[in-house]
Motif scaffolding. Sequence first.
Motif, PDB file in Angstrom:
ATOM      1  N   THR A   1      -2.914   7.829  70.505  1.00  0.00           N
ATOM      2  CA  THR A   1      -2.449   7.810  71.898  1.00  0.00           C
ATOM      3  C   THR A   1      -3.382   6.988  72.771  1.00  0.00           C
ATOM      4  OG1 THR A   1      -1.443   9.983  71.631  1.00  0.00           O
ATOM      5  CG2 THR A   1      -1.872   9.257  73.889  1.00  0.00           C
ATOM      6  N   ILE A   2      -2.763   6.174  73.618  1.00  0.00           N
ATOM      7  CA  ILE A   2      -3.484   5.412  74.639  1.00  0.00           C
ATOM      8  C   ILE A   2      -2.964   5.905  75.980  1.00  0.00           C
ATOM      9  CG2 ILE A   2      -3.897   3.141  75.643  1.00  0.00           C
ATOM     10  CD1 ILE A   2      -3.429   1.983  72.859  1.00  0.00           C
ATOM     11  N   TYR A   3      -3.862   6.355  76.855  1.00  0.00           N
ATOM     12  CA  TYR A   3      -3.474   6.855  78.172  1.00  0.00           C
ATOM     13  C   TYR A   3      -3.540   5.720  79.178  1.00  0.00           C
ATOM     14  CZ  TYR A   3      -3.778  11.310  75.928  1.00  0.00           C
ATOM     15  OH  TYR A   3      -3.564  12.354  75.074  1.00  0.00           O
ATOM     16  N   VAL A   4      -2.428   5.532  79.902  1.00  0.00           N
ATOM     17  CA  VAL A   4      -2.297   4.397  80.815  1.00  0.00           C
ATOM     18  C   VAL A   4      -1.839   4.862  82.191  1.00  0.00           C
ATOM     19  CG1 VAL A   4      -1.777   2.826  78.899  1.00  0.00           C
ATOM     20  CG2 VAL A   4       0.096   3.924  80.131  1.00  0.00           C
ATOM     21  N   GLU A   5      -2.111   4.061  83.178  1.00  0.00           N
ATOM     22  CA  GLU A   5      -1.649   4.340  84.535  1.00  0.00           C
ATOM     23  C   GLU A   5      -0.178   3.972  84.701  1.00  0.00           C
ATOM     24  OE1 GLU A   5      -3.302   5.895  86.985  1.00  0.00           O
ATOM     25  OE2 GLU A   5      -4.924   6.189  85.539  1.00  0.00           O
ATOM     26  N   ASP A   6       0.233   2.874  84.094  1.00  0.00           N
ATOM     27  CA  ASP A   6       1.590   2.351  84.269  1.00  0.00           C
ATOM     28  C   ASP A   6       2.203   2.135  82.880  1.00  0.00           C
ATOM     29  OD1 ASP A   6       3.804   0.550  84.534  1.00  0.00           O
ATOM     30  OD2 ASP A   6       2.999  -0.170  86.435  1.00  0.00           O
ATOM     31  N   GLN A   7       3.093   3.034  82.479  1.00  0.00           N
ATOM     32  CA  GLN A   7       3.677   2.942  81.148  1.00  0.00           C
ATOM     33  C   GLN A   7       4.446   1.640  80.931  1.00  0.00           C
ATOM     34  OE1 GLN A   7       5.558   6.957  81.120  1.00  0.00           O
ATOM     35  NE2 GLN A   7       4.641   7.102  79.084  1.00  0.00           N
ATOM     36  N   GLN A   8       5.203   1.189  81.914  1.00  0.00           N
ATOM     37  CA  GLN A   8       5.991  -0.027  81.722  1.00  0.00           C
ATOM     38  C   GLN A   8       5.101  -1.247  81.584  1.00  0.00           C
ATOM     39  OE1 GLN A   8       9.345  -0.091  81.021  1.00  0.00           O
ATOM     40  NE2 GLN A   8       8.712  -2.129  80.361  1.00  0.00           N
ATOM     41  N   ARG A   9       4.042  -1.323  82.376  1.00  0.00           N
ATOM     42  CA  ARG A   9       3.102  -2.445  82.247  1.00  0.00           C
ATOM     43  C   ARG A   9       2.494  -2.447  80.843  1.00  0.00           C
ATOM     44  NH1 ARG A   9      -1.229  -2.359  86.633  1.00  0.00           N
ATOM     45  NH2 ARG A   9      -1.929  -0.540  85.474  1.00  0.00           N
ATOM     46  N   ALA A  10       2.152  -1.254  80.332  1.00  0.00           N
ATOM     47  CA  ALA A  10       1.585  -1.152  78.990  1.00  0.00           C
ATOM     48  C   ALA A  10       2.606  -1.561  77.926  1.00  0.00           C
ATOM     49  CB  ALA A  10       1.072   0.260  78.738  1.00  0.00           C
ATOM     50  N   VAL A  11       3.845  -1.116  78.076  1.00  0.00           N
ATOM     51  CA  VAL A  11       4.899  -1.513  77.133  1.00  0.00           C
ATOM     52  C   VAL A  11       5.059  -3.029  77.144  1.00  0.00           C
ATOM     53  CG1 VAL A  11       7.399  -1.468  76.721  1.00  0.00           C
ATOM     54  CG2 VAL A  11       6.172   0.665  77.148  1.00  0.00           C
ATOM     55  N   ASP A  12       5.069  -3.624  78.320  1.00  0.00           N
ATOM     56  CA  ASP A  12       5.208  -5.079  78.420  1.00  0.00           C
ATOM     57  C   ASP A  12       4.062  -5.791  77.698  1.00  0.00           C
ATOM     58  OD1 ASP A  12       7.482  -4.623  79.929  1.00  0.00           O
ATOM     59  OD2 ASP A  12       6.512  -5.068  81.858  1.00  0.00           O
ATOM     60  N   PHE A  13       2.847  -5.268  77.841  1.00  0.00           N
ATOM     61  CA  PHE A  13       1.703  -5.868  77.154  1.00  0.00           C
ATOM     62  C   PHE A  13       1.852  -5.758  75.639  1.00  0.00           C
ATOM     63  CE2 PHE A  13      -2.328  -5.422  74.937  1.00  0.00           C
ATOM     64  CZ  PHE A  13      -2.952  -6.606  75.287  1.00  0.00           C
ATOM     65  N   TRP A  14       2.079  -4.539  75.151  1.00  0.00           N
ATOM     66  CA  TRP A  14       2.096  -4.313  73.698  1.00  0.00           C
ATOM     67  C   TRP A  14       3.282  -4.984  73.019  1.00  0.00           C
ATOM     68  CZ3 TRP A  14      -2.158  -3.227  71.382  1.00  0.00           C
ATOM     69  CH2 TRP A  14      -3.173  -2.585  72.090  1.00  0.00           C
ATOM     70  N   THR A  15       4.418  -5.083  73.688  1.00  0.00           N
ATOM     71  CA  THR A  15       5.566  -5.747  73.072  1.00  0.00           C
ATOM     72  C   THR A  15       5.543  -7.251  73.334  1.00  0.00           C
ATOM     73  OG1 THR A  15       6.998  -5.262  74.971  1.00  0.00           O
ATOM     74  CG2 THR A  15       7.013  -3.695  73.136  1.00  0.00           C
ATOM     75  N   GLY A  16       5.317  -7.646  74.569  1.00  0.00           N
ATOM     76  CA  GLY A  16       5.388  -9.060  74.928  1.00  0.00           C
ATOM     77  C   GLY A  16       4.219  -9.886  74.453  1.00  0.00           C
ATOM     78  N   LYS A  17       2.996  -9.377  74.628  1.00  0.00           N
ATOM     79  CA  LYS A  17       1.811 -10.151  74.276  1.00  0.00           C
ATOM     80  C   LYS A  17       1.313  -9.867  72.862  1.00  0.00           C
ATOM     81  CE  LYS A  17       0.237 -10.744  79.020  1.00  0.00           C
ATOM     82  NZ  LYS A  17      -0.846 -10.479  79.988  1.00  0.00           N
ATOM     83  N   MET A  18       1.401  -8.621  72.424  1.00  0.00           N
ATOM     84  CA  MET A  18       0.870  -8.251  71.116  1.00  0.00           C
ATOM     85  C   MET A  18       1.917  -8.294  70.004  1.00  0.00           C
ATOM     86  SD  MET A  18      -2.367  -7.830  71.575  1.00  0.00           S
ATOM     87  CE  MET A  18      -2.854  -7.045  70.042  1.00  0.00           C
ATOM     88  N   GLY A  19       3.201  -8.359  70.362  1.00  0.00           N
ATOM     89  CA  GLY A  19       4.250  -8.475  69.361  1.00  0.00           C
ATOM     90  C   GLY A  19       4.647  -7.163  68.698  1.00  0.00           C
TER      91      GLY A  19
END
Length: 122
Positions: A9-27
């Motif tokens: 688990t990674i705890y984040v302030e903004d779930q959508q921003r995190a999803v965008d990072f992990w899917t868009g930038k990290m693949g």
Amino acid sequence: MTLGISQVTIYVEDQQRAVDFWTGKMGFTITTDLPYGEDRWIEVEPPAGGTRLVISKAGPKWPGPAKDLPNYVLFQADDIVKAHRELAARGVEFSQEPKQEPWGWSAVFKDDEGHLFHLGQH
């Protein structure tokens, strides 16, 4: 008995921003995205499969991102120089370029929430 690790688990302030990072930038690929109370239960899986990341909304009882040291999640690449080049081209910010260490190659990158992560190659 066989044991394994299914999720971290990674705890984040903004779930959508995190999803965008992990899917868009990290693949990574979203494997689960369901309502979870007032937030969402989101799991993403790396391109090579394996252990999933749970992107959980941070709350008062969970620590924020460590700004000085990488957290305990270590990502592995079969070619760290190539992985660094491809991830940097997608907008992933590296605070440490790939370098040879006594145990293998190491780099450090930052997600859009400010978490630091190791990227290694043995």
